[in-house]
Design an enzyme around this catalytic site. Structure first.
Site, mmCIF file in Angstrom:
data_model
loop_
_atom_site.group_PDB
_atom_site.id
_atom_site.type_symbol
_atom_site.label_atom_id
_atom_site.label_comp_id
_atom_site.label_asym_id
_atom_site.label_seq_id
_atom_site.Cartn_x
_atom_site.Cartn_y
_atom_site.Cartn_z
ATOM 1 N N MET A 79 0.819 -1.207 0.000
ATOM 2 C CA MET A 79 0.000 0.000 0.000
ATOM 3 C C MET A 79 0.858 1.264 0.000
ATOM 4 O O MET A 79 2.061 1.224 0.249
ATOM 5 C CB MET A 79 -0.925 0.001 1.213
ATOM 6 C CG MET A 79 -1.911 -1.157 1.228
ATOM 7 S SD MET A 79 -3.000 -1.156 2.663
ATOM 8 C CE MET A 79 -4.034 0.267 2.330
ATOM 9 N N HIS A 80 0.219 2.383 -0.292
ATOM 10 C CA HIS A 80 0.739 3.746 -0.077
ATOM 11 C C HIS A 80 1.784 4.226 -1.086
ATOM 12 O O HIS A 80 2.095 5.406 -1.110
ATOM 13 C CB HIS A 80 1.341 3.901 1.325
ATOM 14 C CG HIS A 80 0.534 3.345 2.440
ATOM 15 N ND1 HIS A 80 -0.786 3.676 2.641
ATOM 16 C CD2 HIS A 80 0.855 2.462 3.419
ATOM 17 C CE1 HIS A 80 -1.240 3.026 3.711
ATOM 18 N NE2 HIS A 80 -0.273 2.287 4.188
ATOM 19 N N ASP A 236 -2.619 -5.113 0.386
ATOM 20 C CA ASP A 236 -2.147 -6.425 0.818
ATOM 21 C C ASP A 236 -2.824 -6.922 2.091
ATOM 22 O O ASP A 236 -3.129 -8.107 2.219
ATOM 23 C CB ASP A 236 -0.630 -6.441 0.969
ATOM 24 C CG ASP A 236 -0.086 -5.283 1.800
ATOM 25 O OD1 ASP A 236 -0.881 -4.491 2.354
ATOM 26 O OD2 ASP A 236 1.151 -5.162 1.883
#
Length: 483
Positions: A79-80, A236
């Site tokens: 992520m991110h 995830d």
């Protein structure tokens, strides 16, 4: 047949799942990280694509008949990560990853610019999130920022290269600080705070929804017949939850992957930013989740393995499957800073209590315990935000170790369940989302719980000793922070 791909930090995993829900085959390709400056962590976006295609190439080479029957594909991913694309759809610079800590000052600025951030996004501004990264780029690389046409997360970039479509799912989008998490839509107000607008964002879909079709040339490359649906997918952690069947309010798990996560499903948007707990959309419509996040979980053991030039399995073997009490050494696992509960990108790791007689096994045990203590910090943060968590399934690379599972049970004081296929949870969850997108089945029928291999119960005497050790361990961070 259904295919799941997990775009991780250290590698890409692909898993092939049959209609009965069983894993037929897996393949993996490794990825490398770049740290060009202190606190920086970057990757080449095209490396994700090459690894994903290569992993499916491997499956197609060894299981051509099964791969030819694939009807749905799901993606999960780290992520991110800020993947900045120009007008030509190509990356303008390496992606800035989730464990990059350079944007601390920009987090302060973002909170100043947007006082409603916590209410809309449900989270504190942290350097790991995507929005502060864009403020950093605007300040330090203005020429690149001026050319940004789209911002994609890692798995969305892989989807784009697989389908030609720029699309993101709700769970991953919730980790950007640009999503109105309660309303499940992009927030124009949050985007304005970072100099962006809705045109910079991909289209949003739910994780179990059909997002696009696999490009014909790739379907042909892999011998797939007909149209192959690509699902919205998930970040995830949400994908791991789907793989574990954690889809009902109250379901919880502990992930010991590169990073660590304590995850709980909620039936509503339940932000708790004061304790640095994340509140995100789940990968299914109408469901949310809370997370406590450790930035270095299995990564701590991998770091020690590298420093000692010894495989992790060889480090763990002398300790057996259980220890009788805490190591005399204490370890802070803040190798890349920490999120929950400290929100401190500058936090660093430490060993405390080393003596001339200290042996290698005591140091190894201290690393396992330090991560377990950090997990207890996260468990406390989530329990403070709502009801206590009574038990957890264990997933991620760390779930391979019965010793680590027992240490977690003793430290957390709750049962810890080792489960079948715990290491491929995110990829399995992605495959399940691919199936839901292709068939429209009821998620409760598809997202079943895995078989539990073993339940590690906390041992009363050891738990008591760990309680005292945890209390002393908790004193280390504030003491060392002053240094």
């Amino acid at each position: 047949m259904y295919l799941g791909m997990d775009i991780g930090t250290s590698g890409v995993k692909a898993v092939l799942v049959n209609p009965a829900g069983a894993i037929v085959a897996t393949a993996a390709r490794e990825l490398s990280l770049s740290h060009p400056a202190p606190l920086w962590s970057e990757q080449d976006p095209d490396a994700w694509v090459n690894a994903a295609i290569g992993a499916v190439d491997d499956l197609a080479a060894h299981y051509p008949r099964e791969v030819a029957q694939v009807r749905g594909i799901g993606l999960s991913g780290q992520m991110h990560g800020a993947t900045l694309l120009g007008a030509d759809g190509r990356p303008l610079r390496p992606a800035i990853l989730w464990n990059d800590g350079r944007s601390h000052a920009e987090c302060v600025e973002l909170e100043r610019r947007c006082p409603s951030l916590h209410a809309i996004a449900g989270n504190l501004a942290m350097p790991g999130f995507t929005a502060p990264k864009l403020l950093w780029v605007a300040r330090n690389e203005p020429d690149i920022f001026a050319r940004v046409a789209k911002v994609l997360l890692p798995k969305a970039y892989v989807r784009y290269r697989l389908t030609g479509e720029m699309i993101e799912d709700m769970s991953d989008a919730a980790g950007t600080l640009w999503l109105d998490v309660g309303q499940r839509r992009w927030s124009a107000e949050l985007l304005r705070a970072t100099g962006l607008d809705l045109d910079h964002m991909p289209r949003l879909v739910e994780g179990s929804e059909a997002s696009a079709m696999l490009a014909p040339e790739l379907a042909q490359r892999w011998g797939m017949a007909g149209n192959v649906v690509v699902a919205g997918g998930a970040g995830d952690c949400a994908a791991s939850a789907i793989g574990l069947g954690a889809i009902a309010p109250g379901d919880a798990f502990l992930s010991l992957g590169t990073s660590g996560v304590v995850f709980r499903v909620t039936d509503r948007f339940a932000p708790a930013p004061a304790s640095a707990v994340h509140a995100f959309c789940h990968a299914l419509p109408g469901v949310w989740h809370q997370m406590g996040v450790m930035l270095s979980a299995a990564a701590s053991l991998a770091w020690l393995s590298g420093v000692m030039e010894t495989p992790a399995a060889a480090l763990l073997a002398p300790l057996g499957e259980r220890v009788d009490g805490p190591s005399p050494i204490k370890f802070l696992p803040y190798l890349d800073g920490e999120r929950t509960p400290h929100n401190d990108a500058a936090a660093s790791g430490a060993f405390v209590g080393l003596r001339g007689a200290t042996g290698r096994s005591q140091i190894v045990q201290a690393v396992l315990e330090g991560v377990a203590f950090a997990a207890r910090d996260n468990l406390a943060a989530l329990s403070g935000a709502s009801a206590p968590i009574a038990e957890v399934d264990l997933v991620g690379g760390g779930s391979r170790s019965p010793l680590w599972a027992q240490i977690c049970a003793d430290v957390l004081g709750i049962p810890v369940h080792r489960v079948e296929e715990g290491e491929v949870g995110a990829a399995l969850g992605a495959a399940r989302l691919g199936r839901l997108a292709a068939t429209g089945e009821d998620p409760a029928e598809v997202c079943t719980r895995p078989r539990r291999l073993a339940t590690l119960a906390p041992r009363a005497s050891t738990t008591s000793a760990y309680h005292d050790a945890y209390r002393r361990w908790r004193d280390l961070y504030p003491a060392l922070k002053e240094l």
